[in-house]
Scaffold this motif. Structure first.
Motif, PDB file in Angstrom:
ATOM      1  N   ASP A 241       0.838  -1.205   0.000  1.00 20.18           N
ATOM      2  CA  ASP A 241       0.000   0.000   0.000  1.00 20.18           C
ATOM      3  C   ASP A 241       0.872   1.254   0.000  1.00 20.18           C
ATOM      4  O   ASP A 241       0.624   2.203  -0.755  1.00 20.18           O
ATOM      5  CB  ASP A 241      -0.915   0.025   1.231  1.00 20.18           C
ATOM      6  N   ILE A 242       1.887   1.246   0.852  1.00 24.95           N
ATOM      7  CA  ILE A 242       2.763   2.421   0.973  1.00 24.95           C
ATOM      8  C   ILE A 242       3.524   2.663  -0.329  1.00 24.95           C
ATOM      9  O   ILE A 242       3.638   3.805  -0.804  1.00 24.95           O
ATOM     10  CB  ILE A 242       3.747   2.242   2.146  1.00 24.95           C
ATOM     11  N   ASN A 243       4.031   1.613  -0.930  1.00 25.75           N
ATOM     12  CA  ASN A 243       4.758   1.764  -2.197  1.00 25.75           C
ATOM     13  C   ASN A 243       3.854   2.321  -3.295  1.00 25.75           C
ATOM     14  O   ASN A 243       4.287   3.146  -4.114  1.00 25.75           O
ATOM     15  CB  ASN A 243       5.341   0.418  -2.633  1.00 25.75           C
ATOM     16  N   ASP A 244       2.600   1.887  -3.290  1.00 27.13           N
ATOM     17  CA  ASP A 244       1.637   2.404  -4.273  1.00 27.13           C
ATOM     18  C   ASP A 244       1.394   3.897  -4.049  1.00 27.13           C
ATOM     19  O   ASP A 244       1.374   4.690  -5.011  1.00 27.13           O
ATOM     20  CB  ASP A 244       0.326   1.629  -4.162  1.00 27.13           C
ATOM     21  N   ILE A 245       1.235   4.298  -2.791  1.00 29.06           N
ATOM     22  CA  ILE A 245       1.038   5.715  -2.467  1.00 29.06           C
ATOM     23  C   ILE A 245       2.256   6.533  -2.895  1.00 29.06           C
ATOM     24  O   ILE A 245       2.130   7.593  -3.518  1.00 29.06           O
ATOM     25  CB  ILE A 245       0.774   5.880  -0.960  1.00 29.06           C
ATOM     26  N   PHE A 246       3.447   6.035  -2.565  1.00 30.31           N
ATOM     27  CA  PHE A 246       4.670   6.763  -2.904  1.00 30.31           C
ATOM     28  C   PHE A 246       4.806   6.936  -4.424  1.00 30.31           C
ATOM     29  O   PHE A 246       5.226   7.993  -4.908  1.00 30.31           O
ATOM     30  CB  PHE A 246       5.891   6.021  -2.361  1.00 30.31           C
ATOM     31  N   THR A 247       4.468   5.901  -5.171  1.00 27.58           N
ATOM     32  CA  THR A 247       4.566   5.977  -6.631  1.00 27.58           C
ATOM     33  C   THR A 247       3.639   7.057  -7.177  1.00 27.58           C
ATOM     34  O   THR A 247       4.029   7.855  -8.050  1.00 27.58           O
ATOM     35  CB  THR A 247       4.222   4.616  -7.257  1.00 27.58           C
ATOM     36  N   GLN A 248       2.426   7.109  -6.641  1.00 33.46           N
ATOM     37  CA  GLN A 248       1.474   8.123  -7.089  1.00 33.46           C
ATOM     38  C   GLN A 248       1.914   9.532  -6.677  1.00 33.46           C
ATOM     39  O   GLN A 248       1.770  10.486  -7.452  1.00 33.46           O
ATOM     40  CB  GLN A 248       0.086   7.831  -6.518  1.00 33.46           C
ATOM     41  N   LYS A 256       8.970  17.482  -5.699  1.00 31.27           N
ATOM     42  CA  LYS A 256       9.147  17.245  -4.267  1.00 31.27           C
ATOM     43  C   LYS A 256       9.761  15.861  -4.034  1.00 31.27           C
ATOM     44  O   LYS A 256       9.633  14.966  -4.891  1.00 31.27           O
ATOM     45  CB  LYS A 256       7.797  17.320  -3.532  1.00 31.27           C
ATOM     46  N   TYR A 257      10.394  15.703  -2.890  1.00 31.72           N
ATOM     47  CA  TYR A 257      10.865  14.382  -2.491  1.00 31.72           C
ATOM     48  C   TYR A 257       9.741  13.680  -1.752  1.00 31.72           C
ATOM     49  O   TYR A 257       9.041  14.292  -0.947  1.00 31.72           O
ATOM     50  CB  TYR A 257      12.105  14.482  -1.602  1.00 31.72           C
ATOM     51  N   VAL A 258       9.582  12.402  -2.001  1.00 33.17           N
ATOM     52  CA  VAL A 258       8.516  11.654  -1.342  1.00 33.17           C
ATOM     53  C   VAL A 258       8.859  11.388   0.120  1.00 33.17           C
ATOM     54  O   VAL A 258       8.106  11.736   1.025  1.00 33.17           O
ATOM     55  CB  VAL A 258       8.249  10.320  -2.073  1.00 33.17           C
ATOM     56  N   MET A 259      10.020  10.793   0.363  1.00 38.11           N
ATOM     57  CA  MET A 259      10.342  10.255   1.681  1.00 38.11           C
ATOM     58  C   MET A 259      11.500  10.991   2.336  1.00 38.11           C
ATOM     59  O   MET A 259      12.606  11.038   1.803  1.00 38.11           O
ATOM     60  CB  MET A 259      10.687   8.772   1.554  1.00 38.11           C
ATOM     61  N   ALA A 260      11.231  11.572   3.502  1.00 32.85           N
ATOM     62  CA  ALA A 260      12.294  12.155   4.328  1.00 32.85           C
ATOM     63  C   ALA A 260      12.885  11.014   5.161  1.00 32.85           C
ATOM     64  O   ALA A 260      12.524  10.800   6.319  1.00 32.85           O
ATOM     65  CB  ALA A 260      11.747  13.254   5.223  1.00 32.85           C
ATOM     66  N   ILE A 261      13.790  10.265   4.552  1.00 32.87           N
ATOM     67  CA  ILE A 261      14.302   9.043   5.169  1.00 32.87           C
ATOM     68  C   ILE A 261      15.250   9.373   6.319  1.00 32.87           C
ATOM     69  O   ILE A 261      15.937  10.400   6.320  1.00 32.87           O
ATOM     70  CB  ILE A 261      14.995   8.158   4.113  1.00 32.87           C
ATOM     71  N   GLN A 262      15.253   8.497   7.317  1.00 28.12           N
ATOM     72  CA  GLN A 262      16.130   8.633   8.491  1.00 28.12           C
ATOM     73  C   GLN A 262      16.776   7.279   8.772  1.00 28.12           C
ATOM     74  O   GLN A 262      16.334   6.253   8.245  1.00 28.12           O
ATOM     75  CB  GLN A 262      15.333   9.056   9.728  1.00 28.12           C
ATOM     76  N   ASP A 263      17.759   7.282   9.641  1.00 27.09           N
ATOM     77  CA  ASP A 263      18.359   6.022  10.070  1.00 27.09           C
ATOM     78  C   ASP A 263      17.548   5.487  11.253  1.00 27.09           C
ATOM     79  O   ASP A 263      18.035   5.367  12.377  1.00 27.09           O
ATOM     80  CB  ASP A 263      19.822   6.243  10.470  1.00 27.09           C
ATOM     81  N   ASN A 264      16.270   5.184  10.999  1.00 26.83           N
ATOM     82  CA  ASN A 264      15.395   4.705  12.063  1.00 26.83           C
ATOM     83  C   ASN A 264      14.639   3.439  11.661  1.00 26.83           C
ATOM     84  O   ASN A 264      13.635   3.085  12.280  1.00 26.83           O
ATOM     85  CB  ASN A 264      14.390   5.795  12.449  1.00 26.83           C
ATOM     86  N   GLU A 265      15.124   2.780  10.597  1.00 24.70           N
ATOM     87  CA  GLU A 265      14.435   1.587  10.128  1.00 24.70           C
ATOM     88  C   GLU A 265      14.369   0.496  11.196  1.00 24.70           C
ATOM     89  O   GLU A 265      13.384  -0.234  11.293  1.00 24.70           O
ATOM     90  CB  GLU A 265      15.121   1.027   8.866  1.00 24.70           C
TER      91      GLU A 265
END
Length: 552
Positions: A241-248, A256-265
Motif C-alpha cells: 500500500d505504501i509503495n503504491d502511495i509513494f509511486t502516485q 518534491k521528495y517523497v520520503m524524508a528518510i532517516q536512520d530509524n528503520e
C-alpha cells in the motif's frame, strides 16, 4: 584485556514484586514456619514501618524546603539568584521566543525554588556534538536529555552524576518517586547505580508509522477510508500500500521528495530489540528468545535495505540524504518532502501534525512493541560537574511535578503561543500557527512529564492514562525488559563498532548501495571492529541477569 561483566541483576517484574509491599514481603506466613510473626505482630511491624516511612518523608520535605529557603536568603543578600541550565533539543533550533519563555520561567522558579532556571534548546542536528563539547569543557549545563547523546556513552564518558549519592534522590526527588514506578526507575540503573530518570511517555511503540501529508493524498485522490482501521484508530496499511502511495505521489509532485528518510528503520520500523541500547548484538525474537544475534546479517535488515534501495532508485529519496541532518518532520514542514516514518502511539496524529506544520495521515504498518531499553533509552541526567547538585535535583523533581514549569517548557505562554479551549484542551493563540509560533519545540515525548500540563485539541483529556494503558497492554514485550549493561570494559570495541557503522552503514540504510554488496562491506567492517567479542560480552551479561531473575 580482561573483560568485566556488569549488569543490572533486577528485572522490572522482580522489582515490582519486591518493592510493592513496604518491606512486608519478607514476612513469613503462618503456614511456613513454627516461629512466624503473628498477624498482630505483623500489623504492629507494618504500622511501625509506615510511621518510619512517614517520618523519612517529612524529614526529606523539611530538607527540601530548607534548601529553597537558604537559596532565597542568599539571593536576597547577593542580589542575584543561582542559575540552573536545562539542555535539550528540538527539530528546528533555538525558538525565537526562548528568551521570553526563560524570563517567565525564572520569574516563577525564583519564587518556588529560589533559582533562575534557563532552557537551552539546540537544533537536533547539532545537539550530540554540542553537548559533548559543553559537558567536557565545563560550560554550564546542569540538567540534560541524553537523547542523541546516548545514556550509556554519557555514563562511560563521566558526564553524569549518581542521583542517589549521599541520599540526595530520597531527600530532594520525592515527587519523581511518586510519579515513576520503582521498576521503571530500576530500569535506568547501570551497574546498580541510578544515573538518570526516564521521561514519562509511551515506553511501548507501534512500529512503522508512515506519515503522509493529507493535502498530498487529497491531490492523488487517495481514499484512506478504504483501508481497515488499526487498534489505535489509524489506517492499517501494508508495505505494498505504501509503495503504491509513494509511486502516485512521485508522479503527481515530481518537484518534491517523497520520503524524508532517516536512520530509524530498526529503531522505529521493527521489533528488533537493541539490547543495552545499541544494535551491536540484538534480540531478533525478543518476545520469545534471549539469544544475542547480529541484526545486520538478518533478514529484517536485508528487507529494509532493499526497501530503501528501491525507493532511492525510484527517485523517492533526496540525493543529499547522507549529508542533510535536518530532522524528518522539519523536512516535511518545509514543503520539500511529503512523507516520513516514525513510530506511533495514542495521540500521535496530533503530535506529528504539529511537528510537520500540516495535517498528517498516520498509516499503521507495524505492531506494538516494548524493547528492553524502552524505559532507559534517553533518561534525564544531572551533569557530574554541576555546582549545586541539590538545586539541580530539585529542578529535576519539579520537571516531573510542577504543571506551570512543564507548561512553559512544553507549550510556551498562554496568550502568546496557546489559548485554552472550553473543554480544557489547548490550541494556538489567535493569529498563531505552527509556522509562526515563537515557541513550539514539539518534542513532548522527550519532556520529563508532559501529562501534568495541558493536552492539545483533538487529543483526549485522559491521554496520559491512555498512554499508560498502551504501555501495560503492549502485545510484544521483550523478555529482557529492564536489563541494562555496563559496557565500560568494552568501550574501545563500542567506539570501533560505531566508527565502522558510521562509515559503511548509512549508505546501506539510505539505499545508496546495492544491498547485498553494501551489507557484506558493513559486516566485514563490524567483524574487524570486534563485533563477535562485543556480542559475547553482552550475551554473558544477559545470561547472568536472566539466571538471577529466573527468566528462561
Amino acid at each position: 584485556m580482561k573483560k568485566k561483566i556488569a549488569s543490572l541483576l533486577l528485572s522490572a517484574t522482580t522489582a515490582a514484586m519486591i518493592f510493592s509491599g513496604c518491606g512486608s514481603a519478607a514476612t513469613q506466613t503462618p503456614a511456613q514456619s513454627d516461629t512466624q510473626t503473628t498477624k498482630q505482630e505483623a500489623t504492629e511491624q507494618s504500622n511501625a514501618e509506615q510511621k518510619d516511612d512517614e517520618g523519612s518523608s517529612e524529614a526529606a520535605s523539611d530538607k527540601a524546603a530548607q534548601a529553597i529557603a537558604d537559596r532565597k536568603a542568599k539571593a536576597e543578600k547577593d542580589g542575584k539568584y543561582e542559575k540552573v541550565v536545562i539542555a535539550f533539543f528540538d527539530w528546528t533550533g533555538r525558538p525565537a521566543g526562548l528568551d521570553r519563555i526563560n524570563e517567565a520561567l525564572s520569574a516563577y522558579t525564583e519564587e518556588t525554588l529560589g533559582l533562575d532556571v534557563e532552557l537551552m534548546i539546540i537544533d537536533s542536528a547539532a545537539y550530540g556534538e554540542d553537548m559533548k563539547l559543553m559537558l567536557s569543557s565545563g560550560e554550564q549545563v546542569d540538567l540534560f536529555s541524553t537523547c542523541i547523546l546516548g545514556y550509556n556513552p554519557s555514563i562511560n564518558n563521566g558526564y553524569v552524576l549518581d542521583l542517589e549519592e549521599d541520599g540526595m534522590f530520597d531527600d530532594y526527588c520525592s515527587g519523581i518517586k511518586e510519579k515513576i514506578r520503582a521498576d521503571y526507575l530500576d530500569a535506568c540503573r547501570v551497574g546498580g547505580v541510578l544515573y538518570g530518570t526516564p521521561p514519562i511517555k509511551d515506553y511501548a511503540i507501534e512500529t512503522a508509522a508512515v506519515c503522509v501529508g493529507q493535502e498530498y493524498l487529497d491531490a492523488i485522490g487517495y481514499d484512506v477510508t478504504a483501508l481497515p482501521t488499526g487498534e489505535l484508530g489509524y489506517p492499517k496499511a501494508t508495505w505494498d500500500d505504501i509503495n503504491d502511495i509513494f509511486t502516485q505521489l512521485h508522479a503527481q509532485f515530481p518537484d518534491k521528495y517523497v520520503m524524508a528518510i532517516q536512520d530509524n528503520e530498526l529503531t522505529q520500523g521493527s521489533s528488533v530489540d537493541n539490547i543495552a541500547g545499541d544494535y551491536f548484538g540484538t534480540l531478533l525474537d525478543p518476545q520469545n528468545s534471549l539469544k544475542i544475534e547480529d541484526v545486520y546479517a538478518s533478514d529484517t535488515f536485508k528487507e529494509w535495505a532493499q526497501r530503501a534501495y528501491d525507493w532511492n532508485q525510484a527517485g523517492f529519496i533526496s540525493q543529499d540524504a547522507l549529508t542533510d541532518t535536518t530532522g524528518a518532520s522539519a523536512k516535511v514542514k518545509s514543503g520539500a518532502y511529503m512523507a516520513m516514518m516514525a513510530c506511533s502511539k495514542p495521540g500521535y496524529k496530533t503530535q506529528i501534525s504539529g511537528e510537520c506544520g500540516r495535517d498528517m495521515v498516520v498509516f499503521d504498518v507495524g505492531e506494538s512493541f516494548m524493547s528492553s531499553s524502552s524505559v532507559s533509552s534517553f533518561p534525564w541526567c544531572v551533569n557530574q560537574n554541576t555546582e549545586d547538585p541539590v538545586a539541580t535535583l530539585q529542578v529535576l523533581n519539579a520537571l516531573y511535578t510542577d504543571s506551570t514549569i512543564e507548561t512553559l517548557m512544553c507549550w510556551g505562554q498562554e496568550g502568546k503561543e496557546f489559548k485554552v479551549n472550553s473543554d480544557g484542551t489547548i490550541t494556538y493563540a489567535d493569529g498563531v500557527d505552527a509556522n509562526n509560533s515563537e515557541y513550539y519545540p514539539n518534542v513532548l515525548w522527550l519532556m520529563p512529564n508532559p501529562y501534568v500540563t495541558y493536552v492539545w485539541e483533538g487529543d483526549p483529556l485522559d491521554l496520559g492514562q491512555q498512554i499508560a494503558d498502551f504501555n501495560d497492554n503492549c502485545t510484544c514485550k521483550s523478555k529482557a525488559l529492564g536489563f541494562t549493561w555496563d559496557n565500560t570494559d568494552y568501550a574501545s570495541e563500542y567506539t570501533a563498532l560505531k566508527n565502522a557503522y558510521d562509515e559503511f552503514g548509512p549508505k546501506v540504510v539510505y539505499g545508496f548501495v546495492e544491498p547485498e554488496a553494501g551489507i557484506a562491506e558493513l559486516e566485514q567492517a563490524l567483524k574487524a571492529a570486534g563485533l563477535d567479542d562485543y556480542m559475547a560480552g553482552k550475551q554473558a551479561a544477559l545470561d547472568a541477569w536472566a539466571a538471577e531473575n529466573g527468566i528462561n
